[in-house]
Design a protein around this motif. Structure first.
Motif, PDB file in Angstrom:
ATOM      1  N   THR A 190      31.657 -50.701  21.903  1.00  0.00           N
ATOM      2  CA  THR A 190      33.082 -50.792  21.610  1.00  0.00           C
ATOM      3  C   THR A 190      33.871 -49.867  22.537  1.00  0.00           C
ATOM      4  O   THR A 190      33.433 -48.757  22.808  1.00  0.00           O
ATOM      5  N   THR A 191      35.037 -50.349  22.965  1.00  0.00           N
ATOM      6  CA  THR A 191      35.899 -49.550  23.825  1.00  0.00           C
ATOM      7  C   THR A 191      36.568 -48.439  23.035  1.00  0.00           C
ATOM      8  O   THR A 191      37.049 -48.667  21.938  1.00  0.00           O
ATOM      9  N   ALA A 192      36.548 -47.239  23.588  1.00  0.00           N
ATOM     10  CA  ALA A 192      37.425 -46.168  23.075  1.00  0.00           C
ATOM     11  C   ALA A 192      37.940 -45.444  24.310  1.00  0.00           C
ATOM     12  O   ALA A 192      38.736 -46.006  25.045  1.00  0.00           O
ATOM     13  N   LYS A 195      35.290 -48.085  28.312  1.00  0.00           N
ATOM     14  CA  LYS A 195      34.909 -49.418  27.898  1.00  0.00           C
ATOM     15  C   LYS A 195      33.444 -49.382  27.500  1.00  0.00           C
ATOM     16  O   LYS A 195      32.744 -48.404  27.758  1.00  0.00           O
ATOM     17  N   TYR A 197      30.640 -49.801  28.544  1.00  0.00           N
ATOM     18  CA  TYR A 197      29.900 -49.992  29.790  1.00  0.00           C
ATOM     19  C   TYR A 197      28.392 -50.056  29.577  1.00  0.00           C
ATOM     20  O   TYR A 197      27.688 -50.726  30.324  1.00  0.00           O
ATOM     21  N   ASP A 251      31.447 -46.513  19.636  1.00  0.00           N
ATOM     22  CA  ASP A 251      31.975 -46.239  20.971  1.00  0.00           C
ATOM     23  C   ASP A 251      31.086 -45.226  21.686  1.00  0.00           C
ATOM     24  O   ASP A 251      30.196 -44.638  21.090  1.00  0.00           O
ATOM     25  N   PRO A 380      34.981 -53.597  40.693  1.00  0.00           N
ATOM     26  CA  PRO A 380      35.534 -52.815  39.578  1.00  0.00           C
ATOM     27  C   PRO A 380      36.205 -53.690  38.519  1.00  0.00           C
ATOM     28  O   PRO A 380      36.067 -53.441  37.326  1.00  0.00           O
ATOM     29  N   GLN A 381      36.904 -54.727  38.977  1.00  0.00           N
ATOM     30  CA  GLN A 381      37.568 -55.608  38.019  1.00  0.00           C
ATOM     31  C   GLN A 381      36.553 -56.459  37.252  1.00  0.00           C
ATOM     32  O   GLN A 381      36.684 -56.664  36.050  1.00  0.00           O
ATOM     33  N   ASP A 384      34.856 -54.312  34.552  1.00  0.00           N
ATOM     34  CA  ASP A 384      35.700 -54.186  33.364  1.00  0.00           C
ATOM     35  C   ASP A 384      35.702 -55.485  32.555  1.00  0.00           C
ATOM     36  O   ASP A 384      35.619 -55.457  31.329  1.00  0.00           O
ATOM     37  N   ASP A 388      34.493 -56.057  28.673  1.00  0.00           N
ATOM     38  CA  ASP A 388      35.362 -56.570  27.610  1.00  0.00           C
ATOM     39  C   ASP A 388      34.772 -57.811  26.968  1.00  0.00           C
ATOM     40  O   ASP A 388      34.777 -57.966  25.746  1.00  0.00           O
ATOM     41  N   GLU A 391      31.633 -57.095  24.896  1.00  0.00           N
ATOM     42  CA  GLU A 391      32.045 -56.395  23.677  1.00  0.00           C
ATOM     43  C   GLU A 391      32.586 -57.391  22.654  1.00  0.00           C
ATOM     44  O   GLU A 391      32.212 -57.354  21.475  1.00  0.00           O
ATOM     45  N   GLU A 392      33.444 -58.288  23.137  1.00  0.00           N
ATOM     46  CA  GLU A 392      34.068 -59.257  22.242  1.00  0.00           C
ATOM     47  C   GLU A 392      33.026 -60.197  21.624  1.00  0.00           C
ATOM     48  O   GLU A 392      33.006 -60.402  20.413  1.00  0.00           O
TER      49      GLU A 392
ATOM     50  N   THR B 235      43.079 -45.891  22.372  1.00  0.00           N
ATOM     51  CA  THR B 235      42.074 -46.958  22.262  1.00  0.00           C
ATOM     52  C   THR B 235      41.507 -47.381  23.603  1.00  0.00           C
ATOM     53  O   THR B 235      40.525 -48.117  23.645  1.00  0.00           O
ATOM     54  N   GLY B 238      41.039 -51.024  23.808  1.00  0.00           N
ATOM     55  CA  GLY B 238      40.040 -51.675  22.975  1.00  0.00           C
ATOM     56  C   GLY B 238      40.483 -51.792  21.536  1.00  0.00           C
ATOM     57  O   GLY B 238      41.583 -51.377  21.201  1.00  0.00           O
ATOM     58  N   TYR B 240      37.679 -54.607  22.482  1.00  0.00           N
ATOM     59  CA  TYR B 240      37.691 -55.731  23.440  1.00  0.00           C
ATOM     60  C   TYR B 240      39.093 -56.187  23.865  1.00  0.00           C
ATOM     61  O   TYR B 240      39.489 -57.328  23.695  1.00  0.00           O
ATOM     62  N   TYR B 257      42.322 -51.664  40.656  1.00  0.00           N
ATOM     63  CA  TYR B 257      41.895 -52.821  41.446  1.00  0.00           C
ATOM     64  C   TYR B 257      42.668 -52.891  42.767  1.00  0.00           C
ATOM     65  O   TYR B 257      42.425 -53.768  43.576  1.00  0.00           O
TER      66      TYR B 257
END
Lengths: 417, 289
Positions: A190-192, A195, A197, A251, A380-381, A384, A388, A391-392, B235, B238, B240, B257
């Motif tokens: 979970t992101t906090a 991310k 990672y 997280d 990098p993009q 990320d 995400d 995680e989702e 957050t 997040g 997600y 980026y």
């Protein structure tokens, strides 16, 4: 009268300044550098630089004491204005953002001149710094994803050794939860502050174990919407949703805290937390390379490298001084290993100093199984976006097919642009 | 006399120059340069490539842009009315001519002087799932811990909560200044006519605050649309990316980026949205006068 005094004083200061300036040729050469280490690593790095400065009297390394929140933003601006310092620390996976723009100096000629024997380095990390045959950076370390486990909890749960397969990993985690009440596997999802990672790093490692890279050979398309990707995703999702050995909504900081406080049996993270785990009183743990969950060993890894920015006016003396510095730093990699990182130079690994460090021996050979992140400025993009997306999907317990095709769509859109 | 006027003009020019230079260098120029950049493809290190309206076209087809804009709108809808109403209620407490009123005014305004990072970090700790104060209180009552910042159902509301605590004091100051300007005679005569507290509030205070309310609404809308710092610290966007707001995406696009042109184009789109809404409100406020 007063103003005349002032003029005289100014003239005096000017003359004094000029004579001082004349003396600088005898003084040691000053080299500016920036590093991105904060927290735990930072103290070890600063200590090394201090030791380097004390070890000789020709070169003085100077840095800004400010630790940058947004290191790469500042660095990019400085590179664009050609007033970046003489040497900078850079992650290997960021090199492709800079090399094509011609802001970094190819180093081969100066390495040869300085007499640095590149064959004393591990070849994998070095070749990852090579672009079109030219070497643009020298790796200082690799920091692979590894597995930590709490030896007390393992003993309590009656597990004799570290898990080496997916089935064992799950079984061990379940045994820990049942017999000790601790968390089976603390790995963030979970992101906090960061991310999720670790989820991405594990996914990439699991793909590689099955012989797949995250992106295709020329980095134009996603390469995970396949059987290997499905197996990897399913394993990650099952830990959370089916076997429930990893808590939901965990997280990064919490996962580290849980393991540190002895509340988790197994923890997946990069080697950089080893140092802080060692300082935790009452925590008995072991650190081993990322297990071969799908047959062969492979582990995601980052690498800190030294790169030399192109300057407004080229000064070979300074570049050669930088080479001396890099040579010293990589040769003394065992000092850097105290922070947890794995040295890239055999001359640093084959030292009594390195061998006497606890825990490092358990994962020193992880270097052989590391692989580099895809070599594209868009990485990098993508990194990320993959984080995400994983995680989702894990949070919503999506099936592998939906999860992977969603993620593929996002990544392909970024790469197609 | 003429001589003197010349000096006055010179002084005006000199005194305002010190401000105007900074204003132009750090506000006007960057805005114009941002508009210029939005028509280019540029990564800071490369040479700029003119691409016309491509950046704007890309934004409308970029699911991430649309999603983060939707999150910003969600924040605006949740935060704008609550922060205004709470600011107004605080003002009612703060304008009481007692000592406690003065103390309350100071206390309510204090959080506003804190920086984004301080507020974000503070509330991130209060909301922390395992050790945070709120979940410890819940545990006292035998309740299960809530993932205030890690559960997508609560994360945005938690950010709004922290923002209310942080910025409601500013609206309070505007409201209380305006309330203090309403002449006492009006209230006195209303009381003579037998109007109760509620009646004076709805029939006198609120209608007479119309101009201030319009100002507060516009300022609050602009502030809410610009949400970024506290959400980013609390957050990281997040869980997600459900609290990833537009300015965070702009920031990431620009400085992680390194797509400066696209980032500029997205901020200009946000600017237009704010401009249209504020303009609309302004006209609406004028017409009903």
């Amino acid at each position: 009268m007063k103003s005349r005094n002032l003029v005289l004083m100014a003239v005096f200061i000017l003359i004094a300044g000029m004579t001082l300036g004349a003396q600088t040729s005898q003084k040691p050469i000053e080299i500016g550098f920036w590093s991105l280490f904060t927290g735990g690593d930072g103290a070890f790095f600063d200590a090394m630089v201090k030791e380097f400065n004390a070890s000789q009297n020709e070169i003085v390394m100077k840095t800004d004491t400010v630790k940058f929140d947004n290191y790469y933003t500042k660095l990019t601006a400085a590179l664009a204005a050609k007033n970046a310092p003489d040497v900078v620390v850079m992650h290997q996976d960021r090199l492709s953002n800079f090399v094509p723009n011609g802001v970094l100096l190819p180093l081969d000629d100066y390495i040869k001149k300085a007499g640095i024997d590149m064959s004393t380095f591990e070849q994998g990390p070095v070749s990852n710094c090579r672009f079109d045959g030219k070497l643009y950076a020298i790796p200082m370390d690799v920091h692979p994803l590894i597995m930590y486990y709490n030896t007390d909890l393992f003993a309590k749960a009656g597990i004799p050794k570290a898990p080496v397969s997916l089935a064992e990993l799950i079984a061990d985690a379940q045994a820990i939860q049942e017999k000790t009440g601790a968390i089976g596997i603390a790995a963030d999802n979970t992101t906090a502050t960061y991310k999720a990672y670790t989820l991405t790093r594990m996914f990439m490692s699991m793909l590689k174990e099955q012989g797949y890279s995250t992106l295709n050979a020329n980095n134009t398309k996603a390469n995970f919407n396949n059987d290997a990707g499905a197996k990897a995703y399913q394993a990650l999702s099952d830990m959370v949703n089916k076997y429930k050995v990893t808590p939901k909504q965990l997280d990064y900081d919490s996962s580290v805290a849980d393991f540190k406080l002895g509340k988790a049996g197994i923890h997946f993270n990069g080697v950089w937390v080893t140092g802080s785990f060692e300082q935790q009183a009452g925590l008995n743990f072991a650190a081993v390379k990322f297990p071969a969950l799908f047959g062969t060993n492979a582990s995601w890894s980052g690498s800190h490298t030294f790169a030399v920015p192109v300057q407004k006016t080229f000064d070979e003396k300074k570049v050669m001084a930088v080479m001396t510095f890099i040579n010293w730093m990589t040769n003394h990699g065992y000092l850097w290993a105290k922070a947890g990182h794995v040295p890239t130079r055999k001359t640093a690994i084959d030292t009594p100093e390195f061998k006497s460090l606890p825990h490092r021996a358990g994962y020193a050979d992880a270097v052989k199984y590391t692989f580099a992140s895809p070599d594209t400025p868009k990485w990098p993009q993508c990194y990320d976006a993959i984080s995400d997306s994983l995680e989702e999907s894990v949070a919503l317990n999506r099936d592998a097919k939906t999860a992977l095709s969603n993620m593929e769509q996002v990544i392909n859109a970024i790469l197609a642009r | 006399m003429q001589h003197r006027n010349r000096y006055v003009a010179r002084d005006i020019a000199l005194f305002s120059a010190s401000y105007l230079i900074v204003y132009f260098a750090f506000l006007v120029f960057p805005v114009i340069y941002g508009i210029y950049l939005s028509f280019f493809d540029w990564n800071i290190l490369s040479t700029k490539k003119f691409i016309g309206f491509k950046n704007f076209v890309e934004a409308f087809g970029d699911p991430k842009f649309l999603a983060s804009f939707a999150h910003t709108c969600q924040f605006v809808l949740l935060s704008t009315p609550t922060i205004i109403i709470i600011g107004f209620l605080l003002a009612l407490i703060a304008v009481r001519p007692t000592k406690s009123g003065k103390v309350a005014e100071t206390v309510f305004f204090l959080p506003y002087i804190l920086s984004t990072t301080v507020v974000g970090t503070l509330w991130a700790w209060l909301f922390q799932k395992n050790f945070g104060l709120f979940n410890q209180i819940l545990a006292q009552f035998g309740l299960k811990p809530i993932g205030w910042l890690t559960d997508p159902r609560y994360a945005m509301a938690s950010i709004v909560g922290a923002t209310i605590w942080w910025t409601a004091g500013f609206n309070m100051i505007l409201f209380s200044a305006a309330i203090k300007q309403i002449p006492d005679e009006i209230y006195d005569s209303a009381r003579m006519d037998g109007a109760g507290r509620f009646a004076t509030l709805t029939k006198i205070t609120i209608p007479l605050l119309k101009d201030t309310t319009l100002l507060v609404v516009i300022l609050q809308l602009i502030a809410s649309f610009k949400v970024f710092g506290q959400a980013y610290v609390m957050t990281g966007g997040g869980p997600y990316a459900t609290t990833e707001v537009l300015v965070q995406y702009v920031y990431k696009t620009g400085f992680s980026y390194f797509r400066l042109g696209y980032a500029s184009a997205m901020s200009i789109l946000l600017f237009m949205v704010i401009l249209i809404i504020s303009g609309f409100q302004f006209i609406l406020g004028k017409e009903s006068k």
